[in-house]
Design an enzyme around this catalytic site. Structure first.
Site, mmCIF file in Angstrom:
data_model
loop_
_atom_site.group_PDB
_atom_site.id
_atom_site.type_symbol
_atom_site.label_atom_id
_atom_site.label_comp_id
_atom_site.label_asym_id
_atom_site.label_seq_id
_atom_site.Cartn_x
_atom_site.Cartn_y
_atom_site.Cartn_z
ATOM 1 N N ARG A 1 41.014 54.822 46.677
ATOM 2 C CA ARG A 1 40.468 56.704 46.462
ATOM 3 C C ARG A 1 39.953 57.440 47.390
ATOM 4 N NH1 ARG A 1 37.550 52.193 43.869
ATOM 5 N NH2 ARG A 1 35.411 52.433 44.651
ATOM 6 N N LYS B 1 44.761 39.563 41.898
ATOM 7 C CA LYS B 1 43.042 39.736 41.335
ATOM 8 C C LYS B 1 43.338 39.791 40.318
ATOM 9 C CE LYS B 1 40.936 44.340 42.169
ATOM 10 N NZ LYS B 1 41.111 45.354 42.490
ATOM 11 N N GLU C 1 38.243 45.212 51.960
ATOM 12 C CA GLU C 1 39.099 46.198 50.953
ATOM 13 C C GLU C 1 39.162 47.084 51.091
ATOM 14 O OE1 GLU C 1 40.257 46.398 46.394
ATOM 15 O OE2 GLU C 1 39.891 44.410 47.039
#
Length: 320
Positions: A45, A129, A41
């Site tokens: 950012r 999630k 994943e």
């Protein structure tokens, strides 16, 4: 289950990565794959995230890629165009969820409450999630919610590590976890790819929990089986307990068959934490399975034989 979600479930642990540069992308993913974790994943950012996903997707198409920390529809579009197979967000944004789903993508929104989870499920999110997992009550929290939201399936991130990974994966409604413990940022910056491979292997081994469960020994008939069982029981000071088709010795460490069963000499049962995941990971190591031998109970695989014998013994995985 969607094929992408199914593969996430089989792999079990999804490394979460914040790349510092595109140059790290391929060597890091190769190190993860060599360690048994062909998935990542990639968080949005950092400025290089999109290009990293594109480069990995083009040169390592076998790598299952997700894009994490996706906050906007525009980021989701860029991630999917670059090659991300699923989109992960830290929170639940109905607009982003709908956008990804409408485009045929897999959306895993971050959720921390039953209300958010219910809304996301009603929008069509098959996988959720749970973030930050430990700070929000961990497995205990999800067991309470799961009793009401029986169709919920979670990937948990935030505080998951080598010590508690099996606490999470031991709950059936948690289909995977995300973490960084096998690829910490300082190790990535140091370019210590061998360490990442070793830590990935360790993470997979911890998750699978492979261990000897019992040994089955073939005999010709019930009389011969009792002789063997009595001999073993006497030598090892273990109890002998006759069953319908076999005689058990000790706490079922030995199963003496009353007539020849599978395997030339008998069978060896290997216990694991999840048979489906063990089949996937052992297949990556070259093991072939007789999938027709799968024993499924309540939708969960509880046993499966290898296709080939080893030293005259049939081998099979069992849920334990």
């Amino acid at each position: 289950m969607n094929p992408i979600v199914e593969k996430v479930y089989q792999i079990g642990i999804i490394p979460v990565i914040a790349f510092n540069s595109v140059d790290e992308a391929l060597p890091l993913c190769k190190a993860l794959a060599e360690g048994g974790l062909p998935a990542a994943e990639v968080t949005f950012r950092t400025a290089c995230a999109e290009e990293c996903i594109r480069k990995i997707h083009e040169e390592m198409p076998e790598m299952l890629l997700g894009a994490g920390t996706v906050l906007t529809c525009e980021q989701a579009d860029r991630a999917m165009a670059a090659g991300a197979s699923f989109i992960v967000a830290p929170g639940f944004d109905p607009e982003v969820c709908k956008h990804v789903i409408d485009k045929g993508g897999i959306m895993m929104p971050g959720t921390a409450s039953a209300g958010e989870m219910q809304q996301a499920m009603n929008m069509g999110c098959e996988a959720l999630k749970f973030f930050p997992a430990e700070a929000n009550g961990g497995v205990g929290m999800l067991k309470n919610i799961g009793a009401a939201l029986k169709g919920a399936r979670w990937m948990c991130t935030g505080g998951v590590n080598a010590k508690n990974v099996n606490d999470y994966l031991g709950y059936d409604q948690i289909f995977a976890v995300g973490g960084t413990w096998m690829c910490k940022s300082d190790v990535i910056k140091a370019g210590d790819w061998a360490k990442i491979t070793a830590q990935s292997k360790e993470a997979v081994d911890t998750m699978l929990g492979l261990r000897l469960h019992h040994i089955g020994i073939n005999t010709g008939n019930e009389e011969e089986a009792m002789k063997v069982a009595t001999l073993l029981g006497g030598l090892l000071n273990m109890k002998v307990a006759p069953g319908n088709s076999s005689i058990f010795v000790g706490n079922k460490e030995f199963e003496i068959m009353k007539k020849p069963g599978r395997g030339t000499n008998g069978h060896i049962a290997i216990a694991c934490n999840n048979v489906d995941r063990a089949i996937y990971h052992l297949s990556q190591r070259g093991v072939k399975f007789d999938l027709d031998s799968k024993n499924v109970k309540n939708g969960k695989t509880i046993a499966c034989y290898f296709a080939d014998e080893i030293a005259g013994f049939a081998m099979h995985l069992v849920q334990a």
